[in-house]
Design a protein around this motif. Structure first.
Motif, short mmCIF file in Angstrom:
data_model
loop_
_atom_site.label_atom_id
_atom_site.label_comp_id
_atom_site.label_asym_id
_atom_site.label_seq_id
_atom_site.Cartn_x
_atom_site.Cartn_y
_atom_site.Cartn_z
N ILE A 1 43.41 47.18 44.07
CA ILE A 1 43.61 47.06 42.58
C ILE A 1 43.09 47.89 41.86
O ILE A 1 42.89 48.91 40.58
N GLY A 2 41.43 48.27 41.99
CA GLY A 2 39.81 48.56 41.73
C GLY A 2 41.31 50.91 42.06
O GLY A 2 41.02 51.44 41.36
N LYS A 3 41.75 50.58 43.44
CA LYS A 3 42.00 51.96 43.43
C LYS A 3 43.61 52.63 42.41
O LYS A 3 44.05 53.68 42.22
N VAL A 4 44.78 51.22 42.69
CA VAL A 4 45.43 51.80 42.58
C VAL A 4 45.27 52.28 40.86
O VAL A 4 45.61 52.98 39.98
N LEU A 5 44.55 51.97 39.81
CA LEU A 5 43.82 51.38 38.08
C LEU A 5 42.90 53.07 38.83
O LEU A 5 43.84 53.64 37.68
N ALA A 6 42.56 53.57 39.61
CA ALA A 6 41.67 54.57 39.20
C ALA A 6 43.03 55.91 39.72
O ALA A 6 42.62 56.54 38.48
N GLN A 7 43.44 55.71 40.31
CA GLN A 7 45.31 56.62 40.31
C GLN A 7 46.53 57.24 39.52
O GLN A 7 46.38 58.38 38.45
N ARG A 8 45.72 55.67 38.53
CA ARG A 8 47.04 55.98 37.01
C ARG A 8 46.15 56.54 35.94
O ARG A 8 47.37 57.20 35.39
N LEU A 9 45.32 56.08 35.90
CA LEU A 9 44.56 57.13 35.12
C LEU A 9 43.89 57.89 34.58
O LEU A 9 43.66 58.35 34.38
N LEU B 1 37.66 41.59 36.72
CA LEU B 1 38.25 41.11 37.46
C LEU B 1 38.21 39.72 37.92
O LEU B 1 36.92 39.61 38.31
N SER B 2 38.33 38.47 37.37
CA SER B 2 38.80 37.74 37.65
C SER B 2 39.55 37.15 38.59
O SER B 2 40.99 38.24 39.08
N THR B 3 39.55 35.65 39.10
CA THR B 3 41.25 34.96 39.83
C THR B 3 41.33 33.97 39.82
O THR B 3 40.07 32.62 39.17
N ALA B 4 41.95 32.96 39.49
CA ALA B 4 42.45 31.83 38.62
C ALA B 4 41.68 30.95 39.67
O ALA B 4 41.82 29.35 40.07
N LEU B 5 41.70 31.63 41.24
CA LEU B 5 41.24 30.66 42.37
C LEU B 5 39.89 29.89 41.94
O LEU B 5 39.14 28.43 42.31
N VAL B 6 38.94 30.66 40.31
CA VAL B 6 37.92 30.15 39.97
C VAL B 6 37.82 28.22 39.96
O VAL B 6 37.59 27.63 39.36
N TYR B 7 38.79 28.23 39.37
CA TYR B 7 38.85 26.81 38.16
C TYR B 7 39.33 26.14 39.54
O TYR B 7 39.71 24.32 38.78
N GLY B 8 39.83 25.86 40.12
CA GLY B 8 39.91 24.93 41.62
C GLY B 8 41.52 24.45 41.26
O GLY B 8 41.98 24.67 40.87
N ALA B 9 42.45 24.43 42.91
CA ALA B 9 43.86 23.65 42.62
C ALA B 9 43.93 22.31 42.53
O ALA B 9 43.32 21.61 43.83
N PHE B 10 43.45 21.43 41.40
CA PHE B 10 43.72 19.90 41.37
C PHE B 10 45.19 19.93 40.80
O PHE B 10 45.36 20.29 40.01
N SER B 11 45.52 18.29 41.57
CA SER B 11 46.47 18.45 40.27
C SER B 11 46.24 17.72 39.30
O SER B 11 47.77 17.62 38.35
N ASP B 12 45.63 17.66 38.85
CA ASP B 12 45.47 16.82 37.26
C ASP B 12 45.27 18.75 36.46
O ASP B 12 44.91 18.44 35.19
N ASN B 13 45.56 20.03 36.90
CA ASN B 13 44.70 21.09 36.18
C ASN B 13 46.68 20.99 34.71
O ASN B 13 47.83 20.55 35.88
#
Length: 158
Positions: free
Chosen positions: A13-21, A108-120
């Motif tokens: 993503i960093g490379k794509v963003l740098a090229q686009r900007l 940049l973050s990721t949804a992984l930090v919230y964990g994959a739990f059935s009660d999310n």
């Protein structure tokens, strides 16, 4: 012209963003990885996070905006090295952004930090607890880096 400093600029993503900007704003790219032949309008520095050289580049370049895409999310490598890279590197960048009073900081973050739990909830909000490291210790550096970004936001809003 505004200046944007992008970490992780040699890949993903960093490379794509740098090229686009490029051409719209001044782009300064940082990455621990090499970028063979970045476009001429992008100033690129190959540097490890946490190094004094990162601080020097910030002071020399004086960016208006930091976009931090330079997090390691590959869990195959050395966990301790990834932890130091992600956590200490993020802390250094956020401290520099605060010290230099940058106009904007994006992490940049990721949804992984919230964990994959059935009660999310189906839609997880920014205020949801980051539970990933509860069951998967390998994600602790990403969870902690996400908290560092949140603390930065609270400090910057004062």
């Amino acid at each position: 012209m505004k200046k944007v400093l992008i970490t992780g600029a040699a890949r993903g993503i960093g490379k794509v963003l740098a090229q686009r900007l490029a051409g719209r704003v001044e782009v300064v790219g940082l990455d621990a990885a090499d970028w063979t032949g970045p476009p001429g309008e992008i100033r690129f520095f190959q540097v490890e996070p946490g190094r004094r050289r990162v601080e020097e580049i910030f002071h020399e370049e004086r960016p208006d905006t930091l976009v931090h895409c330079g997090l390691i999310q590959d869990f195959q490598g050395d966990a301790e090295q990834r932890y130091d890279f992600n956590l200490l590197g993020t802390k250094q960048l956020l401290d520099l952004a605060e010290h230099l009073a940058l106009e904007r900081v994006l992490v940049l973050s990721t949804a992984l930090v919230y964990g994959a739990f059935s009660d999310n909830a189906l839609a997880i909000g920014e205020d949801a607890p980051r539970l990933a490291s509860r069951n998967l210790v390998a994600l602790r550096d990403l969870v902690e880096a996400d908290y560092l970004a949140e603390v930065f936001c609270w400090r910057a809003s004062k």
